[in-house]
Design a protein around this motif. Structure first.
Motif, PDB file in Angstrom:
ATOM      1  N   MET A 149      -1.321   7.343   6.622  1.00 24.04           N
ATOM      2  CA  MET A 149      -0.996   6.667   5.368  1.00 24.04           C
ATOM      3  C   MET A 149      -2.046   6.920   4.293  1.00 24.04           C
ATOM      4  O   MET A 149      -3.239   7.041   4.583  1.00 24.04           O
ATOM      5  CB  MET A 149      -0.862   5.157   5.603  1.00 24.04           C
ATOM      6  N   GLY A 150      -1.568   6.981   3.033  1.00 28.60           N
ATOM      7  CA  GLY A 150      -2.452   7.073   1.880  1.00 28.60           C
ATOM      8  C   GLY A 150      -1.939   6.160   0.782  1.00 28.60           C
ATOM      9  O   GLY A 150      -0.739   6.133   0.505  1.00 28.60           O
ATOM     10  N   ILE A 151      -2.821   5.393   0.180  1.00 28.95           N
ATOM     11  CA  ILE A 151      -2.427   4.512  -0.926  1.00 28.95           C
ATOM     12  C   ILE A 151      -2.411   5.317  -2.216  1.00 28.95           C
ATOM     13  O   ILE A 151      -3.409   5.945  -2.579  1.00 28.95           O
ATOM     14  CB  ILE A 151      -3.389   3.309  -1.062  1.00 28.95           C
ATOM     15  N   GLU A 152      -1.273   5.306  -2.901  1.00 32.26           N
ATOM     16  CA  GLU A 152      -1.146   5.998  -4.182  1.00 32.26           C
ATOM     17  C   GLU A 152      -1.336   4.987  -5.308  1.00 32.26           C
ATOM     18  O   GLU A 152      -0.427   4.236  -5.638  1.00 32.26           O
ATOM     19  CB  GLU A 152       0.230   6.668  -4.299  1.00 32.26           C
ATOM     20  N   ASN A 153      -2.530   4.987  -5.859  1.00 29.38           N
ATOM     21  CA  ASN A 153      -2.993   4.065  -6.898  1.00 29.38           C
ATOM     22  C   ASN A 153      -3.963   3.069  -6.283  1.00 29.38           C
ATOM     23  O   ASN A 153      -3.595   2.264  -5.423  1.00 29.38           O
ATOM     24  CB  ASN A 153      -1.837   3.323  -7.584  1.00 29.38           C
ATOM     25  N   GLY A 154      -5.206   3.121  -6.744  1.00 28.84           N
ATOM     26  CA  GLY A 154      -6.246   2.254  -6.206  1.00 28.84           C
ATOM     27  C   GLY A 154      -6.178   0.814  -6.665  1.00 28.84           C
ATOM     28  O   GLY A 154      -7.089   0.027  -6.358  1.00 28.84           O
ATOM     29  N   ALA A 155      -5.117   0.427  -7.364  1.00 23.38           N
ATOM     30  CA  ALA A 155      -4.987  -0.952  -7.846  1.00 23.38           C
ATOM     31  C   ALA A 155      -5.144  -2.000  -6.743  1.00 23.38           C
ATOM     32  O   ALA A 155      -5.715  -3.074  -6.984  1.00 23.38           O
ATOM     33  CB  ALA A 155      -3.654  -1.128  -8.579  1.00 23.38           C
ATOM     34  N   PRO A 156      -4.645  -1.777  -5.507  1.00 22.21           N
ATOM     35  CA  PRO A 156      -4.784  -2.800  -4.462  1.00 22.21           C
ATOM     36  C   PRO A 156      -6.227  -3.101  -4.062  1.00 22.21           C
ATOM     37  O   PRO A 156      -6.489  -4.134  -3.432  1.00 22.21           O
ATOM     38  CB  PRO A 156      -4.011  -2.196  -3.278  1.00 22.21           C
ATOM     39  N   ILE A 157      -7.153  -2.234  -4.415  1.00 19.40           N
ATOM     40  CA  ILE A 157      -8.564  -2.555  -4.180  1.00 19.40           C
ATOM     41  C   ILE A 157      -8.957  -3.766  -5.014  1.00 19.40           C
ATOM     42  O   ILE A 157      -9.883  -4.507  -4.681  1.00 19.40           O
ATOM     43  CB  ILE A 157      -9.465  -1.346  -4.522  1.00 19.40           C
ATOM     44  N   GLU A 158      -8.186  -3.956  -6.116  1.00 18.52           N
ATOM     45  CA  GLU A 158      -8.458  -5.025  -7.090  1.00 18.52           C
ATOM     46  C   GLU A 158      -9.887  -4.877  -7.582  1.00 18.52           C
ATOM     47  O   GLU A 158     -10.291  -3.770  -7.949  1.00 18.52           O
ATOM     48  CB  GLU A 158      -8.111  -6.378  -6.467  1.00 18.52           C
ATOM     49  N   ASN A 159     -10.662  -5.925  -7.571  1.00 20.96           N
ATOM     50  CA  ASN A 159     -12.052  -5.807  -8.034  1.00 20.96           C
ATOM     51  C   ASN A 159     -13.032  -6.147  -6.919  1.00 20.96           C
ATOM     52  O   ASN A 159     -14.133  -6.642  -7.164  1.00 20.96           O
ATOM     53  CB  ASN A 159     -12.290  -6.723  -9.238  1.00 20.96           C
ATOM     54  N   ASP A 160     -12.609  -5.837  -5.690  1.00 22.84           N
ATOM     55  CA  ASP A 160     -13.391  -6.219  -4.518  1.00 22.84           C
ATOM     56  C   ASP A 160     -13.602  -4.993  -3.625  1.00 22.84           C
ATOM     57  O   ASP A 160     -12.661  -4.496  -2.997  1.00 22.84           O
ATOM     58  CB  ASP A 160     -12.651  -7.316  -3.751  1.00 22.84           C
ATOM     59  N   LEU A 161     -14.833  -4.501  -3.550  1.00 27.93           N
ATOM     60  CA  LEU A 161     -15.124  -3.326  -2.727  1.00 27.93           C
ATOM     61  C   LEU A 161     -14.816  -3.557  -1.255  1.00 27.93           C
ATOM     62  O   LEU A 161     -14.528  -2.608  -0.518  1.00 27.93           O
ATOM     63  CB  LEU A 161     -16.597  -2.935  -2.875  1.00 27.93           C
ATOM     64  N   ALA A 162     -14.822  -4.812  -0.813  1.00 32.06           N
ATOM     65  CA  ALA A 162     -14.528  -5.118   0.591  1.00 32.06           C
ATOM     66  C   ALA A 162     -13.100  -4.719   0.962  1.00 32.06           C
ATOM     67  O   ALA A 162     -12.801  -4.481   2.137  1.00 32.06           O
ATOM     68  CB  ALA A 162     -14.746  -6.605   0.865  1.00 32.06           C
ATOM     69  N   ASN A 163     -12.228  -4.612  -0.030  1.00 37.34           N
ATOM     70  CA  ASN A 163     -10.842  -4.231   0.255  1.00 37.34           C
ATOM     71  C   ASN A 163     -10.719  -2.770   0.695  1.00 37.34           C
ATOM     72  O   ASN A 163      -9.718  -2.377   1.304  1.00 37.34           O
ATOM     73  CB  ASN A 163      -9.960  -4.470  -0.969  1.00 37.34           C
ATOM     74  N   ILE A 164     -11.739  -1.962   0.407  1.00 32.61           N
ATOM     75  CA  ILE A 164     -11.713  -0.561   0.856  1.00 32.61           C
ATOM     76  C   ILE A 164     -11.788  -0.514   2.383  1.00 32.61           C
ATOM     77  O   ILE A 164     -10.995   0.174   3.037  1.00 32.61           O
ATOM     78  CB  ILE A 164     -12.846   0.242   0.206  1.00 32.61           C
ATOM     79  N   LYS A 165     -12.717  -1.267   2.954  1.00 27.32           N
ATOM     80  CA  LYS A 165     -12.793  -1.340   4.420  1.00 27.32           C
ATOM     81  C   LYS A 165     -11.553  -2.024   4.980  1.00 27.32           C
ATOM     82  O   LYS A 165     -11.042  -1.634   6.045  1.00 27.32           O
ATOM     83  CB  LYS A 165     -14.048  -2.081   4.865  1.00 27.32           C
ATOM     84  N   TYR A 166     -11.054  -3.018   4.272  1.00 26.62           N
ATOM     85  CA  TYR A 166      -9.847  -3.721   4.727  1.00 26.62           C
ATOM     86  C   TYR A 166      -8.697  -2.734   4.909  1.00 26.62           C
ATOM     87  O   TYR A 166      -8.017  -2.745   5.948  1.00 26.62           O
ATOM     88  CB  TYR A 166      -9.471  -4.805   3.713  1.00 26.62           C
ATOM     89  N   ASN A 168      -8.939   0.549   5.174  1.00 22.81           N
ATOM     90  CA  ASN A 168      -9.290   1.504   6.210  1.00 22.81           C
ATOM     91  C   ASN A 168      -8.940   0.935   7.586  1.00 22.81           C
ATOM     92  O   ASN A 168      -8.364   1.631   8.437  1.00 22.81           O
ATOM     93  CB  ASN A 168     -10.780   1.835   6.131  1.00 22.81           C
ATOM     94  N   ASP A 169      -9.255  -0.331   7.789  1.00 21.26           N
ATOM     95  CA  ASP A 169      -8.928  -0.992   9.053  1.00 21.26           C
ATOM     96  C   ASP A 169      -7.418  -1.084   9.270  1.00 21.26           C
ATOM     97  O   ASP A 169      -6.951  -1.097  10.413  1.00 21.26           O
ATOM     98  CB  ASP A 169      -9.533  -2.393   9.099  1.00 21.26           C
ATOM     99  N   ARG A 170      -6.652  -1.119   8.197  1.00 19.50           N
ATOM    100  CA  ARG A 170      -5.193  -1.179   8.296  1.00 19.50           C
ATOM    101  C   ARG A 170      -4.567   0.201   8.507  1.00 19.50           C
ATOM    102  O   ARG A 170      -3.351   0.307   8.655  1.00 19.50           O
ATOM    103  CB  ARG A 170      -4.593  -1.821   7.045  1.00 19.50           C
ATOM    104  N   GLY A 171      -5.392   1.237   8.527  1.00 18.14           N
ATOM    105  CA  GLY A 171      -4.878   2.564   8.839  1.00 18.14           C
ATOM    106  C   GLY A 171      -4.754   3.507   7.669  1.00 18.14           C
ATOM    107  O   GLY A 171      -4.180   4.593   7.809  1.00 18.14           O
ATOM    108  N   VAL A 172      -5.296   3.134   6.511  1.00 13.85           N
ATOM    109  CA  VAL A 172      -5.205   3.996   5.326  1.00 13.85           C
ATOM    110  C   VAL A 172      -6.279   5.084   5.394  1.00 13.85           C
ATOM    111  O   VAL A 172      -7.458   4.788   5.583  1.00 13.85           O
ATOM    112  CB  VAL A 172      -5.356   3.163   4.032  1.00 13.85           C
ATOM    113  N   SER A 173      -5.863   6.340   5.214  1.00 11.43           N
ATOM    114  CA  SER A 173      -6.794   7.461   5.340  1.00 11.43           C
ATOM    115  C   SER A 173      -7.179   8.099   4.014  1.00 11.43           C
ATOM    116  O   SER A 173      -8.157   8.844   3.957  1.00 11.43           O
ATOM    117  CB  SER A 173      -6.199   8.528   6.264  1.00 11.43           C
ATOM    118  N   TYR A 174      -6.390   7.877   2.963  1.00 13.18           N
ATOM    119  CA  TYR A 174      -6.815   8.313   1.638  1.00 13.18           C
ATOM    120  C   TYR A 174      -6.335   7.327   0.583  1.00 13.18           C
ATOM    121  O   TYR A 174      -5.388   6.558   0.808  1.00 13.18           O
ATOM    122  CB  TYR A 174      -6.384   9.742   1.307  1.00 13.18           C
TER     123      TYR A 174
END
Length: 406
Positions: A149-166, A168-174
């Motif tokens: 899986m790859g997320i198209e549009n970084g908007a779901p990161i919102e304004n929290d860098l912790a969501n990047i690891k979140y 990644n843990d959910r299986g997102v590879s790019y």
């Protein structure tokens, strides 16, 4: 006398032409060879918009799961994927730019990730979610189609860098940093307003965190200035999961310039060629730009038959579609500019509507591209790199860098 006759017989047999003693081996046609290679090699496609298409159709895994096996809709199903030799279609977790304004981007990403997981759970003998290149290789050996899986549009990161690891843990590879509008991370190639003139201050932190966590940075959709800043900041190579060459579409910033492709190669990255006709051919772009206003009017007002009929007439006289040869031209061009190690496949199936080229209409048609490459003199080793090895190299390097930073 008996021994003399036996000796004469042996001499006569040994003198027979070779073709009479051995069965002739039939040579494969190029098309047959392409089919063979499509089964032999892993085929990885960097971008398929199946999850959002299913969501928009009201897909329910309990009631509609059979459409995953075979359907007349869209460009992807299991039967066609098997026919085309597709082994690792990156499922696009597509987040429309509107969610940046209304909110809910993270929730939508979670919903679409859950949808992909539900497909793998419904058909464990056919699909499996994959988080690493090794997962894909293992699934291939088991005869199972991987769903990275790859997320198209970084908007779901919102304004929290912790969501990047979140994620990644959910299986997102790019993660594709943005889509059609500027977001909190960077500017978009499609948005005339250049809010950040590249990356935002937060976006620079996002690049560093993606390197640290182990998520590939996808530079498709971003503005040129954003690209160059990413290339300067990222310690890991990057991908363009579904882009093509601007050389063939002058002025279309969504595609990559020769200078960008060259730098991408120097930094060990990969551009994965988008199959949409408007990405491949300037003529197709001109046709689409002409009919788009009429098409938009017809879609907004179904009673506007005049606009709909005009679109039909114009497209009948001015074909929108290019062909599989043009997709191969883009691969040729990347090889010329950056080398064979820096090109891959990123079709954008289910994401480019009805603009797909003749010979590349759905996921059953990868052998047509392989056949065209064979005709142009590409070796099996070259084709294997294009099919998956180049992206595997980036993916593994990103993971290795992340492991070293722990």
């Amino acid at each position: 006398m008996r021994y003399l006759l036996l000796l004469i017989s042996l001499v006569l047999i040994s003198c027979q032409p070779k073709e009479q003693k051995e069965e002739k081996v039939e040579e494969l046609t190029i098309e047959e060879k392409a089919q063979q290679l499509a089964k032999k090699f892993i085929i990885l496609d960097g971008h398929i918009d199946l999850p959002y298409r299913l969501k928009e159709s009201g897909f329910n895994i309990e009631e509609d799961k059979e459409v995953i096996l075979a359907t007349e809709n869209g460009n992807f199903d299991y039967q066609r994927a098997v026919a085309g030799g597709l082994d690792a279609p990156f499922m696009s977790i597509y987040i429309p730019a509107s969610y940046q304004e209304t909110g809910g981007a993270k929730a939508l990403a979670d919903t679409l990730i859950g949808l992909v997981e539900s497909i793998a759970n419904a058909y464990p003998d056919k699909f499996a979610v994959a988080h690493t290149a090794e997962d894909v290789a293992n699934n291939f050996e088991a005869g199972i189609i991987s769903l990275p899986m790859g997320i198209e549009n970084g908007a779901p990161i919102e304004n929290d860098l912790a969501n990047i690891k979140y994620f990644n843990d959910r299986g997102v590879s790019y993660i594709t940093l943005t889509h059609s509008k500027n977001n909190q991370i960077c500017d978009s190639s499609y948005d005339p307003e250049r809010k950040w003139n590249g990356l935002s201050p937060f976006g620079k932190q996002v690049v560093e965190e993606m390197n640290k966590v182990g998520i590939m940075i996808d530079v498709s959709h971003i503005s040129d200035s954003t690209f160059y800043q990413v290339m300067e900041l990222s310690k890991a190579p990057v991908i363009a999961s579904h882009s093509s060459c601007r050389h063939f579409t002058p002025g279309f910033e969504r595609n990559m310039s020769d200078d960008m492709i060259k730098l991408l190669g120097e930094k060990n990255g990969v551009i994965q060629i988008n199959f949409g006709s408007t990405f491949l051919a300037d003529k197709s772009r001109q046709v689409w730009n002409h009919v788009k206003p009429y098409n938009d009017k017809a879609k907004a007002d179904p009673s506007d038959t005049a606009s709909a009929n005009y679109v039909k007439r114009y497209l009948a006289e001015n074909p929108l579609f290019t062909n599989v040869q043009k997709a191969a031209d883009h691969i040729d061009h990347v090889v010329k500019v950056a080398g064979i190690d820096h090109v891959g496949i990123g079709s954008d199936y289910d994401g480019v509507g009805n603009s797909l080229p003749t010979g590349l209409k759905d996921v059953s048609t990868y052998p047509n591209l392989i056949a065209e490459l064979l005709k142009r003199g590409y070796s099996e080793e070259d084709i294997e790199k294009i099919c998956y090895k180049n992206v595997f190299r980036v993916w593994k390097e990103v993971d290795k860098l992340a492991e070293a930073s722990m």
